[in-house]
Design an enzyme around this catalytic site. Structure first.
Site, PDB file in Angstrom:
ATOM      1  N   TYR A   1      -3.056  -1.646  10.409  1.00 32.19           N
ATOM      2  CA  TYR A   1      -3.157  -2.331   9.113  1.00 32.19           C
ATOM      3  C   TYR A   1      -1.981  -1.930   8.214  1.00 32.19           C
ATOM      4  O   TYR A   1      -1.292  -2.788   7.654  1.00 32.19           O
ATOM      5  CB  TYR A   1      -4.488  -1.988   8.409  1.00 32.19           C
ATOM      6  CG  TYR A   1      -4.349  -2.077   6.920  1.00 32.19           C
ATOM      7  CD1 TYR A   1      -4.214  -3.315   6.292  1.00 32.19           C
ATOM      8  CD2 TYR A   1      -4.269  -0.923   6.115  1.00 32.19           C
ATOM      9  CE1 TYR A   1      -4.025  -3.396   4.916  1.00 32.19           C
ATOM     10  CE2 TYR A   1      -4.081  -1.007   4.754  1.00 32.19           C
ATOM     11  CZ  TYR A   1      -3.955  -2.240   4.162  1.00 32.19           C
ATOM     12  OH  TYR A   1      -3.743  -2.331   2.801  1.00 32.19           O
ATOM     13  N   HIS A   2      -1.779  -0.610   8.047  1.00 38.09           N
ATOM     14  CA  HIS A   2      -0.694  -0.173   7.162  1.00 38.09           C
ATOM     15  C   HIS A   2       0.650  -0.689   7.671  1.00 38.09           C
ATOM     16  O   HIS A   2       1.530  -1.044   6.889  1.00 38.09           O
ATOM     17  CB  HIS A   2      -0.687   1.357   7.049  1.00 38.09           C
ATOM     18  CG  HIS A   2      -1.829   1.927   6.230  1.00 38.09           C
ATOM     19  ND1 HIS A   2      -2.998   2.371   6.798  1.00 38.09           N
ATOM     20  CD2 HIS A   2      -1.978   2.099   4.897  1.00 38.09           C
ATOM     21  CE1 HIS A   2      -3.816   2.818   5.844  1.00 38.09           C
ATOM     22  NE2 HIS A   2      -3.227   2.653   4.685  1.00 38.09           N
TER      23      HIS A   2
ATOM     24  N   LYS B   1       1.582  -4.109   6.456  1.00 40.46           N
ATOM     25  CA  LYS B   1       2.137  -4.121   5.092  1.00 40.46           C
ATOM     26  C   LYS B   1       3.635  -3.796   5.118  1.00 40.46           C
ATOM     27  O   LYS B   1       4.405  -4.313   4.309  1.00 40.46           O
ATOM     28  CB  LYS B   1       1.405  -3.110   4.210  1.00 40.46           C
ATOM     29  CG  LYS B   1      -0.056  -3.411   3.998  1.00 40.46           C
ATOM     30  CD  LYS B   1      -0.236  -4.624   3.085  1.00 40.46           C
ATOM     31  CE  LYS B   1      -1.665  -4.788   2.648  1.00 40.46           C
ATOM     32  NZ  LYS B   1      -1.904  -5.965   1.813  1.00 40.46           N
TER      33      LYS B   1
ATOM     34  N   THR C   1       0.828  -1.207   0.000  1.00 39.22           N
ATOM     35  CA  THR C   1       0.000   0.000   0.000  1.00 39.22           C
ATOM     36  C   THR C   1       0.863   1.257   0.000  1.00 39.22           C
ATOM     37  O   THR C   1       1.949   1.280   0.591  1.00 39.22           O
ATOM     38  CB  THR C   1      -0.943  -0.006   1.232  1.00 39.22           C
ATOM     39  OG1 THR C   1      -1.716   1.169   1.218  1.00 39.22           O
ATOM     40  CG2 THR C   1      -0.202  -0.095   2.544  1.00 39.22           C
TER      41      THR C   1
HETATM   42  P1  NAD Z   1     -10.926  -7.541   0.463  1.00 47.09           P
HETATM   43  O1  NAD Z   1     -11.031  -7.566   1.952  1.00 47.09           O
HETATM   44  O2  NAD Z   1     -12.153  -7.275  -0.316  1.00 47.09           O
HETATM   45  O3  NAD Z   1     -10.312  -8.924  -0.047  1.00 47.09           O
HETATM   46  C1  NAD Z   1      -9.329  -9.638   0.661  1.00 47.09           C
HETATM   47  C2  NAD Z   1      -9.676 -11.112   0.552  1.00 47.09           C
HETATM   48  O4  NAD Z   1      -8.685 -11.859   1.268  1.00 47.09           O
HETATM   49  C3  NAD Z   1     -11.029 -11.457   1.164  1.00 47.09           C
HETATM   50  O5  NAD Z   1     -11.818 -12.193   0.257  1.00 47.09           O
HETATM   51  C4  NAD Z   1     -10.679 -12.286   2.393  1.00 47.09           C
HETATM   52  O6  NAD Z   1     -11.659 -13.269   2.681  1.00 47.09           O
HETATM   53  C5  NAD Z   1      -9.330 -12.878   2.014  1.00 47.09           C
HETATM   54  N1  NAD Z   1      -8.458 -13.191   3.161  1.00 47.09           N
HETATM   55  C6  NAD Z   1      -8.112 -12.372   4.181  1.00 47.09           C
HETATM   56  N2  NAD Z   1      -7.332 -13.037   5.055  1.00 47.09           N
HETATM   57  C7  NAD Z   1      -7.165 -14.290   4.555  1.00 47.09           C
HETATM   58  C8  NAD Z   1      -6.474 -15.442   5.023  1.00 47.09           C
HETATM   59  N3  NAD Z   1      -5.802 -15.440   6.170  1.00 47.09           N
HETATM   60  N4  NAD Z   1      -6.521 -16.566   4.274  1.00 47.09           N
HETATM   61  C9  NAD Z   1      -7.208 -16.604   3.094  1.00 47.09           C
HETATM   62  N5  NAD Z   1      -7.886 -15.530   2.620  1.00 47.09           N
HETATM   63  C10 NAD Z   1      -7.863 -14.389   3.352  1.00 47.09           C
HETATM   64  O7  NAD Z   1      -9.771  -6.492   0.113  1.00 47.09           O
HETATM   65  P2  NAD Z   1      -9.431  -5.762  -1.265  1.00 47.09           P
HETATM   66  O8  NAD Z   1      -9.954  -4.382  -1.197  1.00 47.09           O
HETATM   67  O9  NAD Z   1      -9.780  -6.636  -2.388  1.00 47.09           O
HETATM   68  O10 NAD Z   1      -7.860  -5.660  -1.149  1.00 47.09           O
HETATM   69  C11 NAD Z   1      -7.031  -6.704  -1.609  1.00 47.09           C
HETATM   70  C12 NAD Z   1      -5.579  -6.389  -1.277  1.00 47.09           C
HETATM   71  O11 NAD Z   1      -5.205  -5.157  -1.890  1.00 47.09           O
HETATM   72  C13 NAD Z   1      -5.319  -6.239   0.207  1.00 47.09           C
HETATM   73  O12 NAD Z   1      -4.090  -6.836   0.532  1.00 47.09           O
HETATM   74  C14 NAD Z   1      -5.248  -4.749   0.399  1.00 47.09           C
HETATM   75  O13 NAD Z   1      -4.428  -4.430   1.479  1.00 47.09           O
HETATM   76  C15 NAD Z   1      -4.684  -4.275  -0.913  1.00 47.09           C
HETATM   77  N6  NAD Z   1      -5.090  -2.903  -1.236  1.00 47.09           N
HETATM   78  C16 NAD Z   1      -6.418  -2.591  -1.375  1.00 47.09           C
HETATM   79  C17 NAD Z   1      -6.775  -1.286  -1.702  1.00 47.09           C
HETATM   80  C18 NAD Z   1      -8.204  -0.852  -1.857  1.00 47.09           C
HETATM   81  O14 NAD Z   1      -8.470   0.343  -2.073  1.00 47.09           O
HETATM   82  N7  NAD Z   1      -9.180  -1.773  -1.783  1.00 47.09           N
HETATM   83  C19 NAD Z   1      -5.776  -0.316  -1.880  1.00 47.09           C
HETATM   84  C20 NAD Z   1      -4.433  -0.673  -1.716  1.00 47.09           C
HETATM   85  C21 NAD Z   1      -4.110  -1.982  -1.393  1.00 47.09           C
HETATM   86  N1  USQ Z   2     -11.539   9.876   4.613  1.00 48.23           N
HETATM   87  C1  USQ Z   2     -12.410  10.944   4.743  1.00 48.23           C
HETATM   88  N2  USQ Z   2     -13.740  10.672   4.802  1.00 48.23           N
HETATM   89  C2  USQ Z   2     -14.235   9.407   4.713  1.00 48.23           C
HETATM   90  C3  USQ Z   2     -13.342   8.329   4.555  1.00 48.23           C
HETATM   91  C4  USQ Z   2     -11.996   8.601   4.525  1.00 48.23           C
HETATM   92  O1  USQ Z   2     -12.000  12.103   4.815  1.00 48.23           O
HETATM   93  O2  USQ Z   2     -15.457   9.246   4.766  1.00 48.23           O
HETATM   94  C5  USQ Z   2     -10.090  10.136   4.538  1.00 48.23           C
HETATM   95  C6  USQ Z   2      -9.292   9.385   5.587  1.00 48.23           C
HETATM   96  O3  USQ Z   2      -9.204  10.119   6.791  1.00 48.23           O
HETATM   97  C7  USQ Z   2      -7.958   9.221   4.877  1.00 48.23           C
HETATM   98  C8  USQ Z   2      -8.333   9.125   3.418  1.00 48.23           C
HETATM   99  O4  USQ Z   2      -9.654   9.634   3.295  1.00 48.23           O
HETATM  100  O5  USQ Z   2      -7.182  10.365   5.031  1.00 48.23           O
HETATM  101  C9  USQ Z   2      -8.314   7.700   2.871  1.00 48.23           C
HETATM  102  O6  USQ Z   2      -9.140   6.858   3.655  1.00 48.23           O
HETATM  103  P1  USQ Z   2      -9.699   5.490   3.046  1.00 48.23           P
HETATM  104  O7  USQ Z   2     -10.532   4.844   4.094  1.00 48.23           O
HETATM  105  O8  USQ Z   2     -10.297   5.737   1.715  1.00 48.23           O
HETATM  106  O9  USQ Z   2      -8.353   4.685   2.758  1.00 48.23           O
HETATM  107  P2  USQ Z   2      -7.297   3.990   3.731  1.00 48.23           P
HETATM  108  O10 USQ Z   2      -7.766   3.888   5.108  1.00 48.23           O
HETATM  109  O11 USQ Z   2      -5.984   4.668   3.504  1.00 48.23           O
HETATM  110  O12 USQ Z   2      -7.233   2.514   3.148  1.00 48.23           O
HETATM  111  C10 USQ Z   2      -7.549   2.187   1.799  1.00 48.23           C
HETATM  112  C11 USQ Z   2      -7.732   0.677   1.742  1.00 48.23           C
HETATM  113  C12 USQ Z   2      -6.426   0.002   2.109  1.00 48.23           C
HETATM  114  C13 USQ Z   2      -5.324   0.526   1.221  1.00 48.23           C
HETATM  115  C14 USQ Z   2      -5.223   2.042   1.246  1.00 48.23           C
HETATM  116  C15 USQ Z   2      -4.286   2.597   0.198  1.00 48.23           C
HETATM  117  O13 USQ Z   2      -8.772   0.278   2.637  1.00 48.23           O
HETATM  118  O14 USQ Z   2      -6.556  -1.402   1.953  1.00 48.23           O
HETATM  119  O15 USQ Z   2      -4.094  -0.028   1.609  1.00 48.23           O
HETATM  120  O16 USQ Z   2      -6.514   2.586   0.946  1.00 48.23           O
HETATM  121  S1  USQ Z   2      -3.387   4.009   0.783  1.00 48.23           S
HETATM  122  O17 USQ Z   2      -4.339   4.951   1.360  1.00 48.23           O
HETATM  123  O18 USQ Z   2      -2.699   4.571  -0.352  1.00 48.23           O
HETATM  124  O19 USQ Z   2      -2.481   3.519   1.786  1.00 48.23           O
END
Ligand code: NAD
Ligand code: USQ
Length: 400
Positions: free
Chosen positions: A181-182, A185, A144
């Site tokens: 969480y972050h 990573k 991330t």
């Molecule tokens: P998501 O929660 O929708 O999907 C994650 C999947 O992993 C789920 O289906 C869950 O059941 C499975 N999972 C979790 N723990 C597991 C385990 N121990 N064993 C087997 N399966 C497991 O999340 P997403 O939004 O699809 O994100 C996918 C990946 O991308 C994550 O690693 C997340 O950190 C990363 N990511 C997401 C975003 C975003 O905006 N959604 C942004 C940056 C990074």
């Molecule tokens: N935020 C608002 N209002 C809202 C929701 C969020 O102002 O209603 C702000 C938060 O305070 C934050 C920013 O928007 O500053 C992003 O929040 P987010 O919930 O959209 O994203 P974040 O918590 O950073 O996490 C999401 C995904 C995570 C991924 C990450 C990428 O859930 O899995 O790793 O985005 S990044 O942000 O680049 O690290």
């Protein structure tokens, strides 16, 4: 290629599995379905209805005449992880399978520990399985952009050249993540980099920004193939949330000053970036880092864009308390050229894209639970949470 998609039942894993299958790869989805359990735990649901995994896979078979295999199990179970890697014999593994919500990881001690154990142990098991079964497997790991935090200098792609007291080296970029969480990573990245250096594994760490949207070419083919779209205060991400709020007539929840700036990308570009990483694998022993986002916006700018495009009147909340501890105005300039150099053609955040997201919400607005919109998790732990967590020790110094 034979490709394992770990977390292949999730928001990004499912459409990626479809996309890779459509390209002709042999895909196996691995998931323990825990994401569906978090919904039950939080009392929330995806805006878009999502079919059970077996139904999704069967419909994909009908629609495309291509098979996606499924293995249900937990990556923290080493025996399961080893068995999947041994039996499927993949060329590459795309690892989405982690707990991905920052607010979820900040609920309390239990959720922080769960998140870090789930993410770090799952990845460690996977690294060992790869090293012992076939170190040639290319591990494409979802990291991330939030690993970097918000330094007052430009963010590079994983590494930075530093000159210190007359000597120069290229070192891992400093990490200042903003949630447990972050942090998980960051720990993953350090562990994988070590395994590449010591065991000769090959890995690409995709430091992804915030993904928006729900439409992909394959998941649009049939409603049963749709991926999830979260808008609640724990799993919903900012732009997806603002679109739901705009349609429901809820003030857009800009936290604090709204100058928080983030790298963003369309869900279609997640698929493209993962594909590019798979098609040009890291070399043996190489740990490479790609910053996976296409544009950056402040939260305030995103709210203004949604307000401008919405056909309904939209109010942007002013001075809303920020439940997180984060910089609300900061410098943000991050490099993202490596995926562009590999040929990424970004889908940018146009008015049409936002209009499409608003239209998606409009279609499913009967499913929106307005009570789920408010943020419920505070970053500043309460004294009672900390005392409970430290019940066996003298924790008086922790009272805040
Ligand atoms: P998501 O929660 O929708 O999907 C994650 C999947 O992993 C789920 O289906 C869950 O059941 C499975 N999972 C979790 N723990 C597991 C385990 N121990 N064993 C087997 N399966 C497991 O999340 P997403 O939004 O699809 O994100 C996918 C990946 O991308 C994550 O690693 C997340 O950190 C990363 N990511 C997401 C975003 C975003 O905006 N959604 C942004 C940056 C990074
Ligand atoms: N935020 C608002 N209002 C809202 C929701 C969020 O102002 O209603 C702000 C938060 O305070 C934050 C920013 O928007 O500053 C992003 O929040 P987010 O919930 O959209 O994203 P974040 O918590 O950073 O996490 C999401 C995904 C995570 C991924 C990450 C990428 O859930 O899995 O790793 O985005 S990044 O942000 O680049 O690290």
């Amino acid at each position: 290629m034979k490709i394992l998609v770990l977390g292949g039942d999730g928001y990004l894993g499912w459409p990626t599995a479809l996309h890779l299958s459509a390209l002709g790869h042999h895909v196996t989805v691995v998931d323990n379905l825990v994401r569906r359990e978090y919904d039950a735990e939080m009392g929330v649901d995806s805006l878009v209805p999502i079919a059970p995994l077996e139904e999704r896979v069967a419909r994909w078979d009908d629609v495309s005449r291509r098979r996606i295999d499924v293995r249900i199990g937990n990556l923290t179970d080493a025996a399961f992880t080893y068995a999947v890697v041994a039996e499927c014999a993949p060329d590459a593994i795309v690892h989405f399978g982690e707990q991905r919500s920052a607010p979820y990881s900040m609920i309390d001690r239990e959720h922080a520990v769960y998140t870090q154990v789930n993410n770090v142990v799952g990845t460690l098991n996977l690294m060992y399985a790869i090293a012992e079964i076939n170190p040639d497997i290319h591990l494409v790991k979802l990291g991330t952009m939030g690993e970097y935090g918000y330094p007052d200098i430009d963010i590079e792609e994983g590494f930075i050249e530093i000159t210190h007291k007359g000597r120069t080296d290229v070192l891992p970029y400093p990490k200042q993540p903003g949630s447990f969480y972050h942090l998980s990573k960051v720990h993953d990245s350090a562990n994988i980099m070590f395994a590449c250096r010591v065991w000769g594994l090959r890995s690409t760490d995709l430091n992804q920004g915030i993904v928006y949207g729900q439409s992909t070419p394959e998941s649009d083919l049939d409603p049963v193939l749709a991926t999830r779209f979260d808008y609640d205060g724990v799993f919903g991400t900012v732009l997806n949330r603002f679109c739901v709020q705009a349609v429901m007539g809820h003030p857009l929840t800009v936290y604090g000053a709204g100058g928080q700036t983030r790298g963003m990308l369309n869900i279609r570009d997640t698929l493209a970036c993962v594909t590019l990483a798979l098609e040009t694998p890291a070399a043996p022993g190489e740990f490479r880092v790609f910053n996976q986002f296409t544009e950056s916006f402040s939260v305030r700018e995103m709210a203004q864009m949604v307000k401008r495009v919405s056909s309904k009147p939209v109010q942007i909340a002013e001075g809303l308390h920020n439940p997180r501890v984060e910089h609300e105005e900061h410098y943000f300039h991050a490099a993202n050229t490596k995926l562009l150099d590999l040929g990424l053609e970004p889908h940018l955040l146009t008015d049409e894209v936002i209009a499409g997201m608003l239209e998606l919400v409009e279609r499913h607005k009967d499913r929106v639970d307005v009570d789920a919109i408010a943020p419920t998790v505070q970053w500043r732990a309460s004294a009672s949470t900390l005392k409970t967590a430290n019940a066996s020790s003298d924790a008086s110094f922790l009272v805040v």
